[in-house]
Design an enzyme around this catalytic site. Sequence first.
Site, PDB file in Angstrom:
ATOM      1  N   ARG A  55       5.287  55.616  39.492  1.00  0.00           N
ATOM      2  CA  ARG A  55       6.204  56.102  39.560  1.00  0.00           C
ATOM      3  C   ARG A  55       6.462  57.645  38.535  1.00  0.00           C
ATOM      4  O   ARG A  55       5.903  57.224  37.668  1.00  0.00           O
ATOM      5  CB  ARG A  55       7.260  54.722  39.255  1.00  0.00           C
ATOM      6  CG  ARG A  55       8.701  55.358  38.768  1.00  0.00           C
ATOM      7  CD  ARG A  55       9.546  54.267  38.497  1.00  0.00           C
ATOM      8  NE  ARG A  55       9.950  54.183  39.635  1.00  0.00           N
ATOM      9  CZ  ARG A  55      11.243  52.829  39.232  1.00  0.00           C
ATOM     10  NH1 ARG A  55      11.943  52.259  39.007  1.00  0.00           N
ATOM     11  NH2 ARG A  55      11.604  51.999  40.568  1.00  0.00           N
ATOM     12  N   HIS A  65      12.146  57.456  47.629  1.00  0.00           N
ATOM     13  CA  HIS A  65      12.163  55.894  46.872  1.00  0.00           C
ATOM     14  C   HIS A  65      11.662  55.408  48.459  1.00  0.00           C
ATOM     15  O   HIS A  65      12.269  54.572  48.570  1.00  0.00           O
ATOM     16  CB  HIS A  65      13.424  55.555  46.634  1.00  0.00           C
ATOM     17  CG  HIS A  65      13.267  54.288  45.478  1.00  0.00           C
ATOM     18  ND1 HIS A  65      11.442  53.553  45.573  1.00  0.00           N
ATOM     19  CD2 HIS A  65      13.876  53.710  44.486  1.00  0.00           C
ATOM     20  CE1 HIS A  65      12.338  52.986  43.863  1.00  0.00           C
ATOM     21  NE2 HIS A  65      13.077  52.776  43.913  1.00  0.00           N
ATOM     22  N   GLN A 115      11.818  50.629  48.452  1.00  0.00           N
ATOM     23  CA  GLN A 115      13.080  50.417  48.520  1.00  0.00           C
ATOM     24  C   GLN A 115      13.905  50.508  49.492  1.00  0.00           C
ATOM     25  O   GLN A 115      13.776  49.656  50.020  1.00  0.00           O
ATOM     26  CB  GLN A 115      14.126  51.680  47.112  1.00  0.00           C
ATOM     27  CG  GLN A 115      14.966  51.003  47.018  1.00  0.00           C
ATOM     28  CD  GLN A 115      15.822  49.035  46.590  1.00  0.00           C
ATOM     29  OE1 GLN A 115      14.942  49.538  44.927  1.00  0.00           O
ATOM     30  NE2 GLN A 115      16.419  48.216  47.323  1.00  0.00           N
ATOM     31  N   ASP A 124      24.534  54.597  44.847  1.00  0.00           N
ATOM     32  CA  ASP A 124      23.597  54.493  44.128  1.00  0.00           C
ATOM     33  C   ASP A 124      23.491  55.883  42.647  1.00  0.00           C
ATOM     34  O   ASP A 124      24.843  56.700  42.677  1.00  0.00           O
ATOM     35  CB  ASP A 124      22.143  55.609  44.426  1.00  0.00           C
ATOM     36  CG  ASP A 124      20.761  55.428  43.328  1.00  0.00           C
ATOM     37  OD1 ASP A 124      20.794  54.310  42.630  1.00  0.00           O
ATOM     38  OD2 ASP A 124      19.750  56.665  43.416  1.00  0.00           O
ATOM     39  N   CYS A 159      20.709  50.180  45.552  1.00  0.00           N
ATOM     40  CA  CYS A 159      19.355  49.908  45.101  1.00  0.00           C
ATOM     41  C   CYS A 159      18.906  48.864  43.933  1.00  0.00           C
ATOM     42  O   CYS A 159      17.985  48.691  43.237  1.00  0.00           O
ATOM     43  CB  CYS A 159      17.929  50.933  45.168  1.00  0.00           C
ATOM     44  SG  CYS A 159      18.783  52.402  43.851  1.00  0.00           S
ATOM     45  N   ARG A 164      12.318  43.694  48.232  1.00  0.00           N
ATOM     46  CA  ARG A 164      11.056  44.481  47.305  1.00  0.00           C
ATOM     47  C   ARG A 164       9.816  43.140  46.738  1.00  0.00           C
ATOM     48  O   ARG A 164       8.777  43.842  47.668  1.00  0.00           O
ATOM     49  CB  ARG A 164      11.698  44.198  46.047  1.00  0.00           C
ATOM     50  CG  ARG A 164      12.885  45.688  45.705  1.00  0.00           C
ATOM     51  CD  ARG A 164      12.686  46.728  46.318  1.00  0.00           C
ATOM     52  NE  ARG A 164      11.429  47.906  45.939  1.00  0.00           N
ATOM     53  CZ  ARG A 164      11.261  48.565  45.491  1.00  0.00           C
ATOM     54  NH1 ARG A 164      12.349  48.312  44.008  1.00  0.00           N
ATOM     55  NH2 ARG A 164      10.643  48.790  44.696  1.00  0.00           N
TER      56      ARG A 164
END
Length: 306
Positions: free
Chosen positions: A105, A132, A135, A220, A260, A288
């Site tokens: 990340r 991402h 996700q 988001d 997310c 996830r």
Amino acid sequence: MATRHFLTLLDLSPEELHYLVQRAITIKNRLRAQGPSYAPFANRTLAMIFEKSSTRTRVSFETAMAHFGGHALFLSPRDTQLGRGEPIEDTARVLAEMVDIVMIRTFSHAGLETYAAASAVPVINALSDDYHPCQLLADVMTWTELRGSVRGRTAVWIGDGNNMCHSWINAARQFDFQLRVCCPEGYEPRQDILAAAGDRVTLLRDPNEAVVGADLVTTDVWASMGQEEEQAKREADFAGFQVSEAMLDRAKPDVLFLHCLPAHRGEEISETLLDDPRAVVWQEAGNRLHAQKALIEFLLLGRVDH
Ligand code: CP
Ligand code: NVA
């Protein structure tokens, strides 16, 4: 064979992505029925490099490795040589001598590509400034679990044209659904990513119009990690882009809402949206774990049909 990485959804074929979503559902159902009894990663290790904060991603990767009989190492730049300037290519070569797979990340997507190019073991993008993809595996899994095939359906992205938005655009390409991207002027997704999606993705300006007839709505935060100083300006620029129950009322009656997470209630979503039955964000977050297991299994062992 060249090492497979997962830096964006375009690193796997549509067919492989469908396999992963179905495999994640199988893995989830097996966990529910039998507990963590399937341990294909005995003696395997995952290195997890986190240059940004995380709750879901860290816990899901670490738990995935533990459930599957392997081990995960949490590495932060604060206490590794990465934070003291050791070149990322050198780190990639060293880690590949010791671990089986790496998750990163980070901020710079180009840096992630540099790392992957030097890595003899698979590298997973656990979020960069640009994408991402992990996700989206969980998001498409959730949508599929609840509504069946996503092909030909319509999703709506409301808000910033950020890393999540870019991965939604790639998902529309790979899973063959329509995506309406609705963002304020100046916050559009990258033009090259948008253009590559062709007519599957359209750009709109009015959220109340964008959601009409939608199968799925998602959003988001307005200021992503690394953009904290822009928070006040973004709050002003995104006025009118808050997703609310009334906005979802304009979509299909069986619309789903995804986020997310983490979410900022009262900013990109209304104070109460996550309590609405159309919001399935806890299931999404839980997925996830299962999606990550399917991904690591695929990168380490290839396809598995049991
Ligand atoms: N959605 C997501 O990646 O959450 P974290 O930042 O908590 O990992
Ligand atoms: N766009 C957000 C996603 C967090 C999971 C960020 O990059 O901070």
